[in-house]
Design a protein around this motif. Structure first.
Motif, PDB file in Angstrom:
ATOM      1  N   ASP A  46       0.922  -1.197   0.136  1.00 25.86           N
ATOM      2  CA  ASP A  46       0.069   0.133  -0.027  1.00 25.86           C
ATOM      3  C   ASP A  46       0.861   1.120   0.075  1.00 25.86           C
ATOM      4  N   TYR A  56       2.183   2.736   3.159  1.00 26.04           N
ATOM      5  CA  TYR A  56       1.272   2.591   4.217  1.00 26.04           C
ATOM      6  C   TYR A  56       1.265   1.065   5.040  1.00 26.04           C
ATOM      7  N   HIS A  69      -1.743   0.230  12.074  1.00 25.07           N
ATOM      8  CA  HIS A  69      -1.373  -1.188  11.630  1.00 25.07           C
ATOM      9  C   HIS A  69       0.187  -1.012  11.353  1.00 25.07           C
ATOM     10  N   PHE A  95      -7.315  -2.888   6.690  1.00 21.80           N
ATOM     11  CA  PHE A  95      -7.163  -2.536   5.222  1.00 21.80           C
ATOM     12  C   PHE A  95      -6.620  -3.785   4.492  1.00 21.80           C
ATOM     13  N   GLN A 130      -1.592  -5.755   6.173  1.00 24.14           N
ATOM     14  CA  GLN A 130      -1.446  -4.648   7.043  1.00 24.14           C
ATOM     15  C   GLN A 130      -2.122  -4.846   8.351  1.00 24.14           C
ATOM     16  N   ASP A 171      -1.968   8.691  10.188  1.00 19.47           N
ATOM     17  CA  ASP A 171      -2.675   7.771   9.134  1.00 19.47           C
ATOM     18  C   ASP A 171      -3.722   7.290  10.113  1.00 19.47           C
ATOM     19  N   VAL A 172      -5.070   7.255   9.675  1.00 16.78           N
ATOM     20  CA  VAL A 172      -6.082   6.479  10.251  1.00 16.78           C
ATOM     21  C   VAL A 172      -6.159   7.017  11.813  1.00 16.78           C
ATOM     22  N   GLU A 230      -5.382  12.213  10.242  1.00 16.09           N
ATOM     23  CA  GLU A 230      -6.181  11.976   9.119  1.00 16.09           C
ATOM     24  C   GLU A 230      -7.546  11.330  10.043  1.00 16.09           C
ATOM     25  N   HIS A 237      -3.838  12.173  -1.697  1.00 19.66           N
ATOM     26  CA  HIS A 237      -3.354  10.998  -2.615  1.00 19.66           C
ATOM     27  C   HIS A 237      -4.555   9.939  -2.725  1.00 19.66           C
ATOM     28  N   ASP A 238      -5.426  10.063  -1.830  1.00 17.69           N
ATOM     29  CA  ASP A 238      -6.634   9.061  -1.702  1.00 17.69           C
ATOM     30  C   ASP A 238      -7.901   9.330  -2.465  1.00 17.69           C
ATOM     31  N   ARG A 272      -6.761   5.134  -6.803  1.00 18.67           N
ATOM     32  CA  ARG A 272      -6.314   6.383  -6.327  1.00 18.67           C
ATOM     33  C   ARG A 272      -5.205   6.849  -7.095  1.00 18.67           C
TER      34      ARG A 272
HETATM   35  C1  NOJ Z   1      -5.079   6.346   4.753  1.00 19.09           C
HETATM   36  C2  NOJ Z   1      -3.836   6.572   3.833  1.00 19.09           C
HETATM   37  O1  NOJ Z   1      -3.914   7.920   3.442  1.00 19.09           O
HETATM   38  C3  NOJ Z   1      -4.293   5.696   2.604  1.00 19.09           C
HETATM   39  O2  NOJ Z   1      -3.192   5.941   1.411  1.00 19.09           O
HETATM   40  C4  NOJ Z   1      -4.040   4.265   3.033  1.00 19.09           C
HETATM   41  O3  NOJ Z   1      -4.240   3.226   2.210  1.00 19.09           O
HETATM   42  C5  NOJ Z   1      -4.769   3.698   4.302  1.00 19.09           C
HETATM   43  N1  NOJ Z   1      -4.724   5.117   5.183  1.00 19.09           N
HETATM   44  C6  NOJ Z   1      -4.361   2.637   5.026  1.00 19.09           C
HETATM   45  O4  NOJ Z   1      -2.950   3.076   5.569  1.00 19.09           O
END
Ligand code: NOJ
Length: 523
Positions: free
Chosen positions: A65, A68, A108, A169, A173, A205-206, A268, A329-330, A394
């Motif tokens: 990923d 990530y 994760h 995810f 992960q 992240d998350v 995030e 980026h998502d 993405r």
């Molecule tokens: C959010 C990140 O921005 C994304 O790119 C990622 O796939 C997920 N979290 C899992 O880490």
């Protein structure tokens, strides 16, 4: 502590800039951008008027990923460079008064992380409890109904031990177990390791993830219209969004603020309601900054945007700072999602983003009005979306930066295959737009300059002003902003004061604001 006032809350009124490192500049001709590529363009960012950069994941990772999925939280991905390269980047940025934020992934790890490898190979090891394990349901299936981001069950069976492990995810992960104090200790050490090296903060992240329900209760169905929090029809009230995570952020804020120049935590915070968003700031003792997804996913209309902005500011605890961003980026880039490829709308979006009170986070290419790139199916590198069977990956928002008008955009060597395809060279580049005074890039630079002069180190006031239908007018600090979100000209109630900046020539004619045009005047 004798930190100057401007340093103690340096993110107030600041402009941060997200660099998707792999797509920014390739300096070793392997088709991937790298850390030296970031360093090579610090002068550009300084010229643009950026106060800090957030680098998308830089840590070693098998890249299931794209970073990530971290396999070492205290290193640098060899494909991106070395720790020495990162140290040099931070030092060179510092010489230009720019700060560097890294991406931290605490929800994760990668399944290749030594913690997980040990957890699987030796179920009696202390690292077993770093992850979330559960026995099968009576029918042998997953322990509950939780779903991963791909839509598949969030559980994978470890056949050797007969237990399932949790992954919100990809199966590669595995989710960390935040009920385990040793996980807290490990991350406290990781935070300090990077802060001690001069890292100015983290994008987390998350951030809404971390803790999971201790009883592993089933997620209930998502209410109708739950755009942000719902996952394949389920509301993530047990598999994420647990109240215990707030304690983690209180601890981290203390660590961040123990430094003479406080470090910043930017979450995030993928939540759908603004009360939940504000709660991540605690009593001003949790995350200092939080991404506002209801704003990001708002329709591009005066009514919708002004409503979400007013409510967001209203709900933030006093003294806390809002974050305004529109691309990452998502998701689809805002010049496509909000702008439909119409540059007038992209300019208007930038003018509004740059004048809302708080921290602005731009995504690389926003300043060029860069739109999504259609990535053909066979070139898609985004496994998560591919596994979810999504129509769009993405990758459309992760394609190489355009530095010059050449076919490679100056991203890498002529003979090199870039990791993702280039966008249309006709859509413009940094070099071309720097030379063109009326370009969107020059507008963006002017906006960031004005922003720095007016807002640096401050939380400006905000008040909406009466305006004709389709127009959003507001006063912020000493500025009046009027933005026309409609296809027709709009006559303002009164002539604004002297205009400081506008989306383009002829934006305002007397009291008439042109379609999709905006002006900033002295209030
Ligand atoms: C959010 C990140 O921005 C994304 O790119 C990622 O796939 C997920 N979290 C899992 O880490």
């Amino acid at each position: 502590m004798d930190t100057p006032e401007t340093e103690s809350r340096w993110w107030h009124g600041a402009t941060l800039y997200q660099i998707y490192v792999r797509s920014w500049q390739d300096t070793n001709d392997d088709g991937y951008g790298d850390l030296n590529g970031v360093t090579a363009h610090l002068d550009y960012l300084s010229w643009l008027g950026v106060d800090g950069v957030w680098l998308s994941p830089t840590m070693p990772s098998p890249d299931e990923d794209w970073g990530y999925d971290v396999s070492d939280y205290m290193g640098v991905h060899p494909e991106l460079g070395t720790l020495a390269d990162l140290d040099r980047l931070i030092a060179e940025a510092g010489q230009r008064d720019m700060r560097v934020l890294l991406d931290l992934v605490p929800n994760h790890t990668s399944s290749a992380h030594p913690w997980f490898v040990e957890a699987v190979s030796d179920p009696g090891s202390p690292h077993r409890e770093f992850y979330v394990w559960a026995d099968p349901a009576p029918d042998g299936g997953p322990p509950n109904n939780w779903l991963a981001a791909t839509g598949a069950p969030a559980w994978t069976l470890d056949e050797a031990s007969g237990q399932y492990y949790l992954h919100n995810f990809l199966p590669s992960q595995p989710d960390l177990n935040w009920w385990n104090p040793a996980v807290h200790q490990a991350f406290d050490d990781i935070l300090r390791f990077w802060f001690d090296r001069g890292v100015a903060g983290f994008r987390i992240d998350v951030a809404h993830g971390l803790y999971k329900d201790a009883q592993l209760r089933d997620d209930p169905p998502a209410p109708q219209g739950e755009l942000v929090r719902g996952r394949f029809g389920l509301a993530q009230v047990y598999s994420a969004n647990r109240p215990e995570s707030h304690g983690v952020f209180r601890d981290w804020r203390k660590i961040a603020e123990s430094y003479p120049v406080p470090r910043v935590l930017l979450g995030e915070t993928w939540v759908g309601d603004l009360d939940a968003l504000a709660a991540f700031h605690g009593q001003g003792d949790e995350l200092q900054l939080t991404f506002n997804f209801p704003f990001i996913f708002s329709p591009f209309t005066a009514e919708a945007l002004s409503a979400v902005v007013a409510e967001s500011l209203d709900k933030l605890p006093a003294g806390e700072c809002a974050v305004w961003t529109a691309s990452n980026h998502d998701i689809s880039r805002f010049p496509t999602r909000w702008g439909g490829g119409d540059e007038r709308r992209a300019r208007l979006g930038l003018l509004v983003l740059a004048t809302l009170p708080g921290t602005l986070v731009l995504y690389y290419g926003d300043e060029l009005g860069m739109t999504d790139v259609d990535v053909p199916h066979e070139l898609v590198r985004d496994r998560m979306r591919a596994e979810a069977g999504a129509r769009e990956s993405r990758d459309r928002a992760r394609t190489p930066m355009r530095w010059d008008p050449s076919p490679t955009g100056g991203f890498t060597g002529d003979q090199v295959q870039p990791w993702l395809p280039y966008g249309d060279p006709a859509s413009g580049s940094v070099a071309e737009m720097q030379a063109e005074p009326s370009s969107i890039l020059r507008l963006c630079r002017d906006l960031l300059g004005l922003r720095r002069r007016e807002f640096a180190g401050q939380l400006a006031s905000y008040a909406q002003r009466p305006a004709p239908r389709g127009v959003w007018a507001y006063e912020t600090g000493g500025l009046l902003v009027a933005a026309n979100f409609s296809d027709g000209p709009a006559t303002l109630d009164a002539p604004p004061g002297p205009v400081l900046l506008s989306t383009g020539e002829g934006a305002l004619d007397g009291q008439v604001l042109q379609p999709w045009a905006g002006v900033i005047a002295r209030a």
